[in-house]
Design a protein around this motif. Structure first.
Motif, short mmCIF file in Angstrom:
data_model
loop_
_atom_site.label_atom_id
_atom_site.label_comp_id
_atom_site.label_asym_id
_atom_site.label_seq_id
_atom_site.Cartn_x
_atom_site.Cartn_y
_atom_site.Cartn_z
N ASP A 181 0.83 -1.20 0.00
CA ASP A 181 0.00 0.00 0.00
C ASP A 181 0.87 1.26 0.00
O ASP A 181 0.88 2.04 0.97
CB ASP A 181 -0.94 -0.01 1.21
N LEU A 194 -9.64 -3.03 -4.26
CA LEU A 194 -9.21 -3.07 -2.87
C LEU A 194 -9.99 -2.08 -2.01
O LEU A 194 -10.31 -2.35 -0.85
CB LEU A 194 -7.71 -2.77 -2.77
N ALA A 195 -10.32 -0.91 -2.59
CA ALA A 195 -11.07 0.10 -1.85
C ALA A 195 -12.47 -0.39 -1.49
O ALA A 195 -13.05 0.03 -0.48
CB ALA A 195 -11.15 1.39 -2.66
N ASP A 230 -6.76 -0.63 -7.39
CA ASP A 230 -7.10 0.32 -6.33
C ASP A 230 -8.59 0.33 -6.04
O ASP A 230 -9.01 0.36 -4.87
CB ASP A 230 -6.64 1.73 -6.73
N ARG A 236 -9.16 -6.77 2.73
CA ARG A 236 -8.08 -6.10 2.01
C ARG A 236 -6.72 -6.62 2.47
O ARG A 236 -5.84 -6.90 1.65
CB ARG A 236 -8.19 -4.59 2.24
N ALA A 237 -6.54 -6.81 3.77
CA ALA A 237 -5.28 -7.34 4.30
C ALA A 237 -5.05 -8.77 3.82
O ALA A 237 -3.93 -9.15 3.47
CB ALA A 237 -5.29 -7.28 5.82
N ASP A 267 -13.53 -4.55 2.89
CA ASP A 267 -13.31 -4.07 4.25
C ASP A 267 -11.85 -4.31 4.62
O ASP A 267 -11.10 -4.96 3.88
CB ASP A 267 -14.26 -4.75 5.24
N ALA A 268 -11.43 -3.81 5.76
CA ALA A 268 -10.01 -3.84 6.14
C ALA A 268 -9.46 -5.26 6.22
O ALA A 268 -8.34 -5.55 5.79
CB ALA A 268 -9.80 -3.11 7.47
N THR A 269 -10.26 -6.19 6.77
CA THR A 269 -9.81 -7.58 6.92
C THR A 269 -9.62 -8.25 5.57
O THR A 269 -8.60 -8.90 5.33
CB THR A 269 -10.82 -8.37 7.76
N ARG A 321 -3.97 -8.74 0.11
CA ARG A 321 -2.56 -8.33 -0.05
C ARG A 321 -1.62 -9.43 0.42
O ARG A 321 -0.56 -9.66 -0.16
CB ARG A 321 -2.31 -7.03 0.71
#
Length: 450
Positions: A47, A179-180, A176, A187-188, A183-185, A191
């Motif tokens: 990121d 990924l946007a 982008d 997305r992690a 949610d955060a979980t 990656r």
């Protein structure tokens, strides 16, 4: 040249030596030009913005400056052959460091792995560049370096294609916008999955480097005679003593500028293509390397029969200025130039500005082989120390891309390429005048060559 190289020169052993050196140039090119595909990949995984992503080039190329003199000291103890093998071993350690980096997705570990890889490469570069000069006549040195460059830049064509095939399947799900939307979980996790794809390729790379290290170590590769090693040649030569030679110091500055623009052309083209929405952005380094190979072919054929080393440098600098203007002022929507140049080959077309950036590979090809003989001419016992100074100039590849990254994040990514214009102007000055200087005095310094 010493007896060991002379005696090898009339036997098949010198052909074997050239083969091994060519393979090492291929390995150096493979690892070096992997960065062009790795930068946009790590930009997604970690990121990053453009400036942060270009720390890849900084960590990689700064190793040449930091480790050049220690590498010369190592070679004085080990000799060239063992030094090459040791360099391959250090590179294998750097490749293995990619495994914990990929598992943790920690950018700092990736940078440490890259620095370690480049440390091994610095040792190899410090050994094989003078080796390829000493194994034949100095007059044909630029031609031999050009031949080795074909292997180095040929690897640059292959690497992005292999990396894209192995690593970038389904890359659209990591855009982008994609990924946007997670949610955060999620997305992690996405990656982390992408990062894990690096483990097997770098494990395989480490294994290959160890195998080739053993081959070199137990091969019949001829050793350079002791008088050609950095620590020999009579009385000790102070590192600062080389600063008395304007042709060397200005040559180092020209190499600093050259490596900077070479790395910008080869390693930022993927980022730039990604910003423009080019679908095949991960393989764009292959375009630059393809034109560079074409330039090396010109050098092999033309130098010195049709084109002097000075003439090659002038031609390179002028082409660099013209192509840089094309990048800065050209169209980012038209594909007319790539259609005209590559349409017959059936390769994917790219915007004109991307094509001008790739064409810089052709402009850059003959700069390295032309500057080395010009810069080292007349150094005598200072030749080894001068070679170390030229290797240190590779720091241009660490610093100038960072400048481009900062400018591109602060403004327009296309306009930021103006940073290349003063670099090619410096190279042109060296080709026209700087290489002839033999004194820092105000008179009688521009001595013509005999």
């Amino acid at each position: 040249m010493g007896n060991k190289v002379q005696s090898a020169g009339s036997t098949p052993r010198v052909i074997l030596a050239m083969f091994f050196i060519a393979m090492m140039f291929f390995i150096l090119g493979f690892v070096t030009w992997l960065n062009g595909a790795l930068i946009p990949f790590l930009k997604i995984v970690c990121d990053l913005n453009n400036f942060q992503a270009l720390w890849v080039t900084f960590a990689f190329y700064i190793a040449y400056t930091i480790m050049a003199l220690p590498s010369a000291a190592v070679l004085s103890r080990t000799g060239y052959k063992k030094g090459m093998a040791l360099g391959l071993g250090v590179m294998a350690v750097g490749a293995l460091l990619f495994i914990p980096a990929a598992k943790s997705s920690q950018y700092g570990l990736f940078l440490l792995a890259l620095f370690t890889l480049a440390t091994g490469m610095t040792l190899m570069q410090t050994a094989i560049n003078p080796y390829i000069v000493c194994i034949g006549s100095r007059e044909s040195a630029a031609m031999r370096i050009s031949i080795m460059g074909l292997f180095n830049k040929g690897a640059g064509i292959v690497v992005p294609l292999v990396f894209s095939a192995l690593m970038l399947s389904g890359i659209d799900q990591y855009s982008d916008s994609a990924l946007a939307a997670m949610d955060a979980t999620a997305r992690a996790a996405a990656r982390a999955e992408l990062s894990s794809r690096l483990i097997f390729p770098y494990l395989a790379m480490a294994g290959g480097l160890v195998v080739f290290m053993l081959i070199i170590l137990f091969s019949s590769l001829p050793e350079l005679p002791q008088e050609d090693l950095p620590s020999s040649g009579g009385e000790p030569v102070g590192a600062m003593g080389v600063l008395q030679f304007p042709q060397l110091v200005l040559g180092a500055l020209a190499l600093f500028a050259y490596v900077g623009v070479e790395v910008i052309a080869g390693d930022t083209i993927g980022l730039y293509g990604q910003n423009l929405g080019v679908q095949n952005f991960a393989v764009l380094t292959s375009y630059t390397m393809g034109f560079m190979v074409l330039g090396y072919c010109l050098g092999v054929v033309a130098i010195p029969k049709y084109l002097s080393q000075k003439g090659a440098l002038i031609l390179s600098a002028v082409n660099g200025i013209l192509f840089s203007l094309g990048v800065i002022l050209g169209s980012s929507s038209s594909t007319a130039i790539s259609a005209a140049l590559l349409g017959w080959a059936g390769v994917p077309l790219v915007p004109d500005t991307v094509m001008f950036l790739a064409l810089l590979g052709f402009a850059n090809a003959l700069v390295w082989p032309a500057i080395w003989p010009l810069a080292l001419e007349g150094l005598g016992k200072y030749t080894a120390a001068g070679s170390a100074l030229l290797i240190m100039a590779i720091a241009g590849g660490a610093l100038l891309p960072m400048v481009y990254g900062g400018l591109s994040d602060a403004g327009h990514t296309q306009r930021a390429y103006w940073i290349m214009l003063p670099c090619y102007a410096l190279i042109l000055y060296y080709a026209l005048h700087g290489h002839k200087l033999r004194s820092w005095g105000t008179s009688g310094q521009a001595l013509k060559r005999a």
